[in-house]
Design a protein around this motif. Sequence first.
Motif, PDB file in Angstrom:
ATOM      1  N   ASN A  84       0.845  -1.186   0.000  1.00 45.89           N
ATOM      2  CA  ASN A  84       0.000   0.000   0.000  1.00 45.89           C
ATOM      3  C   ASN A  84       0.885   1.242   0.000  1.00 45.89           C
ATOM      4  O   ASN A  84       1.958   1.253   0.588  1.00 45.89           O
ATOM      5  N   GLY A  85       0.435   2.305  -0.661  1.00 41.84           N
ATOM      6  CA  GLY A  85       1.287   3.486  -0.763  1.00 41.84           C
ATOM      7  C   GLY A  85       2.541   3.202  -1.551  1.00 41.84           C
ATOM      8  O   GLY A  85       3.634   3.664  -1.199  1.00 41.84           O
ATOM      9  N   VAL A  90      -0.462  -0.695  -4.707  1.00 47.55           N
ATOM     10  CA  VAL A  90      -1.611   0.189  -4.572  1.00 47.55           C
ATOM     11  C   VAL A  90      -1.110   1.621  -4.681  1.00 47.55           C
ATOM     12  O   VAL A  90      -0.269   2.066  -3.891  1.00 47.55           O
ATOM     13  N   ALA A  91      -1.613   2.342  -5.691  1.00 46.98           N
ATOM     14  CA  ALA A  91      -1.158   3.707  -5.945  1.00 46.98           C
ATOM     15  C   ALA A  91      -2.206   4.423  -6.779  1.00 46.98           C
ATOM     16  O   ALA A  91      -3.080   3.791  -7.386  1.00 46.98           O
ATOM     17  N   ALA A  92      -2.116   5.747  -6.835  1.00 43.30           N
ATOM     18  CA  ALA A  92      -3.001   6.515  -7.703  1.00 43.30           C
ATOM     19  C   ALA A  92      -2.670   6.241  -9.163  1.00 43.30           C
ATOM     20  O   ALA A  92      -1.530   5.893  -9.507  1.00 43.30           O
ATOM     21  N   ALA A  93      -3.653   6.419 -10.017  1.00 47.24           N
ATOM     22  CA  ALA A  93      -3.453   6.161 -11.442  1.00 47.24           C
ATOM     23  C   ALA A  93      -2.297   6.975 -12.007  1.00 47.24           C
ATOM     24  O   ALA A  93      -1.553   6.505 -12.877  1.00 47.24           O
ATOM     25  N   ALA A  94      -2.107   8.182 -11.491  1.00 49.59           N
ATOM     26  CA  ALA A  94      -1.032   9.040 -11.990  1.00 49.59           C
ATOM     27  C   ALA A  94       0.348   8.444 -11.733  1.00 49.59           C
ATOM     28  O   ALA A  94       1.317   8.787 -12.423  1.00 49.59           O
ATOM     29  N   ASN A  95       0.442   7.540 -10.758  1.00 49.49           N
ATOM     30  CA  ASN A  95       1.718   6.926 -10.423  1.00 49.49           C
ATOM     31  C   ASN A  95       1.839   5.485 -10.912  1.00 49.49           C
ATOM     32  O   ASN A  95       2.813   4.797 -10.577  1.00 49.49           O
TER      33      ASN A  95
END
Length: 317
Positions: free
Chosen positions: A159-160, A183-188
């Motif tokens: 996560n993160g 697990v990350a934001a789509a931008a990353n």
Amino acid sequence: MNDTTQASATMRAFSQDTLGGPEVLKPVNVSRPTPGLGQILVRVHATSVNPVDVMNRASGVFVGKPPFVLGYDVSGTVAAVGPGVTVHRVGDEVFGMLPFPHGLGSYAEYVVAPARPFVRKPERLDHVQAAALPMAGLTAWQALVETAGIGEGNRVLINGAAGGVGHLAVQIAKAHGAYVVAVAAAANAHFVRALGADEVIDYTTTAITEATGDLDVVLESIGGEYPVQAVQVLKPGGVLVSTLPPSLAAAAGAAAERGVRLAGLFVEADRLGMRELASLAADGRITPHVGATFALEDLAKAHAGRPGAGKTVVVVS
């Protein structure tokens, strides 16, 4: 051998006299410290901003009341050695983490540190990169390798995954042959895939309970509802390691029912772990990502900035 001029010398540092926002960090001139038994004096070339630094600045949660100089990560050059030190010499380029939680003070030109938790800086890393590695890297190493015992073929969720600990954890897990769900934001997403992640879950649109399961290990550093969700996607016998130990209480009942082990981790300064990280970095199997750099004079700006991918590093000298 100690520098005979150091006792009367002063140095720049950033201290705080009260708890609060970034504006409480103020430049000061203080006496340069002298290494004692088993200690080294390091000229700090770079340090970094960790979430715990922000927590301590705002609340003193781990260090009590100010005044104090924050900072745990150090990359620099040995300026003096104390009595009994044989593992380092003056002029060695070293990096490491000051003892957590009370051995802080790297937001300064010089810092005294225990000699043995520090190791030689790999030539492949410059001081800025090396300063990004100790606390975050040791957290990931101690969580995944020493606590969870990851190995070939294990399914690991991080996560993160784009953050300071997470981006190193992805690389450490891959170096040990694990299958990594990040697990990350789509931008990353592109960033964490480039690190080696096999799958990426966009936490802004998808819950981990909907996207994965049958996991051996979860490394959790966000808190909130994530520990409870993590227990649901782990196999019986799986391990949930959290860098926020108090957050595990909410998951205790479900973990007991499913036969999942809960482990709350506070990072420790550790020579063995640092040597392993240095070896992985020297071989190119892990590379710290520096998302932003600031001069020491701009420390308040470094603390005020929104954390991006990787680590924020403060250049001292």
